[in-house]
Design a protein around this motif. Structure first.
Motif, PDB file in Angstrom:
ATOM      1  N   GLU A   1       0.841  -1.190   0.000  1.00  0.00           N
ATOM      2  CA  GLU A   1       0.000   0.000   0.000  1.00  0.00           C
ATOM      3  C   GLU A   1       0.877   1.240   0.000  1.00  0.00           C
ATOM      4  O   GLU A   1       1.803   1.348   0.830  1.00  0.00           O
ATOM      5  CB  GLU A   1      -0.908   0.003   1.230  1.00  0.00           C
ATOM      6  N   ASP A   2       0.609   2.128  -0.911  1.00  0.00           N
ATOM      7  CA  ASP A   2       1.297   3.420  -0.980  1.00  0.00           C
ATOM      8  C   ASP A   2       2.819   3.295  -0.959  1.00  0.00           C
ATOM      9  O   ASP A   2       3.505   3.982  -0.208  1.00  0.00           O
ATOM     10  CB  ASP A   2       0.837   4.333   0.167  1.00  0.00           C
TER      11      ASP A   2
ATOM     12  N   ASP B   1       7.619   3.013  -8.858  1.00  0.00           N
ATOM     13  CA  ASP B   1       6.982   2.043  -7.962  1.00  0.00           C
ATOM     14  C   ASP B   1       6.804   0.730  -8.720  1.00  0.00           C
ATOM     15  O   ASP B   1       5.939   0.612  -9.582  1.00  0.00           O
ATOM     16  CB  ASP B   1       5.643   2.574  -7.469  1.00  0.00           C
TER      17      ASP B   1
END
Length: 95
Positions: free
Chosen positions: A16-17, A47
């Motif tokens: 997540e994130d 990412d």
């Protein structure tokens, strides 16, 4: 002496994130251990979730390996055999 055993392992990945958390659960049938690892994406890097998965999983498995060494050294001591002095739980196999 012949011995066969099956140990069950589960690997859980949560991303997540830009942060990946991994939990590795090992069940030997008599003992249950859990290793944990985390990886964070540098804000300046792309990412790529697979990289976070690999790095966090490696860290979780290292954590689990350290726990197994501590357990083994305790069992060795209980059996009257002391581990080598340079075999600290965090030491790698090559040390």
């Amino acid at each position: 002496m012949s011995h066969t055993a099956e140990w069950k392992t589960r690997v859980y990945l949560f991303e997540e994130d830009g942060t990946t958390d991994v939990r590795v659960e090992l069940d030997t049938g008599t003992t249950k251990l859990t290793g944990r690892g985390t990886a964070r994406c540098n804000p300046t890097d792309a990412d790529v979730p697979e990289i976070g998965d690999e790095l966090a999983a490696a860290r979780a498995m290292e954590d689990l390996g350290t726990q197994l060494k501590v357990l083994a050294f305790g069992d060795m001591e209980g059996a009257g055999a002391l581990p080598r002095r340079n075999s600290a739980p965090w030491a790698t196999a090559s040390e």
